[in-house]
Motif scaffolding. Sequence first.
Motif, PDB file in Angstrom:
ATOM      1  N   SER A 100       0.672  -1.319   0.032  1.00 53.85           N
ATOM      2  CA  SER A 100      -0.040  -0.054   0.003  1.00 53.85           C
ATOM      3  C   SER A 100       0.906   1.259   0.019  1.00 53.85           C
ATOM      4  O   SER A 100       0.427   2.537  -0.402  1.00 53.85           O
ATOM      5  N   SER A 101       2.044   1.337   0.337  1.00 51.64           N
ATOM      6  CA  SER A 101       2.950   2.421   0.388  1.00 51.64           C
ATOM      7  C   SER A 101       4.362   1.948   0.349  1.00 51.64           C
ATOM      8  O   SER A 101       4.757   0.938   0.520  1.00 51.64           O
ATOM      9  N   ARG A 158      -1.172   3.033   8.004  1.00 49.15           N
ATOM     10  CA  ARG A 158      -2.292   3.789   8.061  1.00 49.15           C
ATOM     11  C   ARG A 158      -3.253   3.404   7.073  1.00 49.15           C
ATOM     12  O   ARG A 158      -4.590   3.557   7.097  1.00 49.15           O
ATOM     13  N   TYR A 159      -2.934   2.824   5.599  1.00 51.63           N
ATOM     14  CA  TYR A 159      -3.710   2.318   4.890  1.00 51.63           C
ATOM     15  C   TYR A 159      -4.306   1.209   5.008  1.00 51.63           C
ATOM     16  O   TYR A 159      -5.153   0.644   4.186  1.00 51.63           O
ATOM     17  N   CYS A 160      -3.880   0.539   6.117  1.00 50.60           N
ATOM     18  CA  CYS A 160      -4.164  -0.901   6.207  1.00 50.60           C
ATOM     19  C   CYS A 160      -5.229  -1.274   7.409  1.00 50.60           C
ATOM     20  O   CYS A 160      -5.196  -2.161   8.126  1.00 50.60           O
TER      21      CYS A 160
END
Length: 179
Positions: free
Chosen positions: A94-95, A101-103
């Motif tokens: 995701s990054s 924070r995206y998960c």
Amino acid sequence: MVVTKNVKLPECNELMVPEVDLTTSTLMSAGAHLGKDCEAVNNEFMLCRYELNDPRACLDLGRKVTACTLNFFRKVKKNCLEEFKQYSNCVDKSSGNYSLRYCRKTQAVFDECMLKKLKIERPDFGYFTRARVHCSPSPAPTAPPCPCHKKYPDATPSLPDSRPRPPARFTSRYYHVTE
């Protein structure tokens, strides 16, 4: 670091332990639960390191920390493998900097599995930064004699307070003191 012939270095077989060869995203994903599960062993190891200032004396505790980590990942693999795979894959993909924070959705599923099956609750934010007293069950370790850790007295004498001080040229000497 300079080592003299009086310093006993550990043999290679003393240093051999099974390694925790996992990816960064895997360790980042499990870090909070791992820190909580292996907290006592890790605190013992760090206490030994700070008290003795010699890593050779703490090799056994280091082995225990590694064994605790391996045991933790075996428990995760046995009980929450699918949830952990999803969370770790999300963190990895995701990054670019393994940001969690995206998960949050996959993290919640993994946290629920860890709580339900392993009874390990995710520590709250700031848990690992709080000061705590660690009550060690083992006696204080004794340091092996090491000629490389000599204490020398401070060679710089302090200035006497009776010495005259000229006024500061540009601003007050007590500029940093707030009223």
